[in-house]
Design a protein around this motif. Structure first.
Motif, PDB file in Angstrom:
ATOM      1  N   TYR A 190       0.817  -1.267  -0.053  1.00 22.44           N
ATOM      2  CA  TYR A 190      -0.017  -0.197   0.072  1.00 22.44           C
ATOM      3  C   TYR A 190       1.058   1.294  -0.180  1.00 22.44           C
TER       4      TYR A 190
ATOM      5  N   CYS B 243      -7.270   3.689  -5.484  1.00 25.31           N
ATOM      6  CA  CYS B 243      -8.355   3.441  -4.609  1.00 25.31           C
ATOM      7  C   CYS B 243      -9.635   3.883  -4.825  1.00 25.31           C
TER       8      CYS B 243
ATOM      9  N   CYS C 293     -11.376   1.522  -7.147  1.00 22.13           N
ATOM     10  CA  CYS C 293     -11.143   0.294  -6.877  1.00 22.13           C
ATOM     11  C   CYS C 293     -12.463  -0.306  -6.313  1.00 22.13           C
TER      12      CYS C 293
ATOM     13  N   LEU D 292     -13.047  -2.318  -3.691  1.00 24.74           N
ATOM     14  CA  LEU D 292     -12.984  -2.313  -2.260  1.00 24.74           C
ATOM     15  C   LEU D 292     -13.150  -1.018  -1.545  1.00 24.74           C
ATOM     16  N   TYR D 293     -13.092   0.157  -2.397  1.00 26.48           N
ATOM     17  CA  TYR D 293     -13.124   1.481  -1.716  1.00 26.48           C
ATOM     18  C   TYR D 293     -14.610   1.977  -1.606  1.00 26.48           C
TER      19      TYR D 293
ATOM     20  N   CYS E  91     -11.880   1.296   3.170  1.00 23.62           N
ATOM     21  CA  CYS E  91     -11.478   0.373   2.111  1.00 23.62           C
ATOM     22  C   CYS E  91     -11.716  -1.060   2.816  1.00 23.62           C
TER      23      CYS E  91
ATOM     24  N   ILE F 108     -10.644  -3.835   2.977  1.00 24.28           N
ATOM     25  CA  ILE F 108      -9.171  -4.491   3.157  1.00 24.28           C
ATOM     26  C   ILE F 108      -8.676  -3.942   4.810  1.00 24.28           C
ATOM     27  N   PHE F 109      -8.954  -2.750   4.924  1.00 22.37           N
ATOM     28  CA  PHE F 109      -8.277  -2.244   6.214  1.00 22.37           C
ATOM     29  C   PHE F 109      -9.689  -1.617   7.063  1.00 22.37           C
TER      30      PHE F 109
ATOM     31  N   VAL G 177      -8.122   4.821   3.579  1.00 22.07           N
ATOM     32  CA  VAL G 177      -6.964   4.802   2.615  1.00 22.07           C
ATOM     33  C   VAL G 177      -7.264   6.212   1.647  1.00 22.07           C
TER      34      VAL G 177
ATOM     35  N   TRP H 136      -3.015   3.251  -3.391  1.00 19.82           N
ATOM     36  CA  TRP H 136      -2.954   1.947  -4.151  1.00 19.82           C
ATOM     37  C   TRP H 136      -2.518   0.684  -3.427  1.00 19.82           C
ATOM     38  N   CYS H 137      -2.919  -0.619  -3.608  1.00 19.00           N
ATOM     39  CA  CYS H 137      -2.313  -1.609  -2.965  1.00 19.00           C
ATOM     40  C   CYS H 137      -2.491  -2.666  -3.818  1.00 19.00           C
TER      41      CYS H 137
ATOM     42  N   ALA I 170      -4.091  -5.325  -3.724  1.00 17.81           N
ATOM     43  CA  ALA I 170      -5.596  -5.989  -3.524  1.00 17.81           C
ATOM     44  C   ALA I 170      -6.276  -5.315  -4.793  1.00 17.81           C
ATOM     45  N   TYR I 171      -5.485  -4.232  -5.309  1.00 14.12           N
ATOM     46  CA  TYR I 171      -6.489  -3.393  -6.362  1.00 14.12           C
ATOM     47  C   TYR I 171      -7.383  -4.382  -7.342  1.00 14.12           C
TER      48      TYR I 171
HETATM   49 FE1  SF4 Z   1      -8.123  -0.796  -0.574  1.00 18.97          FE
HETATM   50 FE2  SF4 Z   1      -6.165  -1.623  -2.150  1.00 18.97          FE
HETATM   51 FE3  SF4 Z   1      -8.495  -0.910  -3.105  1.00 18.97          FE
HETATM   52 FE4  SF4 Z   1      -6.868   0.752  -2.136  1.00 18.97          FE
HETATM   53  S1  SF4 Z   1      -6.332  -0.188  -3.937  1.00 18.97           S
HETATM   54  S2  SF4 Z   1      -9.124   0.678  -2.074  1.00 18.97           S
HETATM   55  S3  SF4 Z   1      -6.041  -0.042  -0.516  1.00 18.97           S
HETATM   56  S4  SF4 Z   1      -7.849  -2.528  -1.871  1.00 18.97           S
END
Ligand code: SF4
Length: 76
Positions: free
Chosen positions: A17, A38, A41, A43-44, A55, A57-58, A63, A68-69, A71-72
């Protein structure tokens, strides 16, 4: 407001990340592209025009929308 994810913490580190997608490690993550962030993404869950948001994931953290990470996953 949620506290920001710290790039230096273990889980964010493990996922590569970065708060600025341009700083992602392209050698380690060859699929990274600067258009991935993010904010677009799956997950956002923050507002698209907000500087940061949650997000999946966290949990309990935010974020950067320009982050970016590895898991995008591109939002459909
Ligand atoms: Fe979450 Fe990673 Fe997606 Fe960013 S890129 S929203 S940190 S999963």
């Amino acid at each position: 407001t949620l506290p920001m994810v710290n790039e230096k913490d273990a889980q964010p580190m493990a996922l590569g990340y970065v708060a600025d997608t341009n700083k992602a490690d392209g050698k380690k993550f060859p699929k990274h592209a600067a258009t991935q962030k993010c904010g677009n993404c799956t997950l956002y869950t923050g507002k698209p025009d907000a500087p940061s948001g949650p997000c999946g994931i966290f949990p309990g953290k935010a974020v950067a929308s320009g982050g970016w990470c590895s898991a995008y996953t591109k939002k459909a």
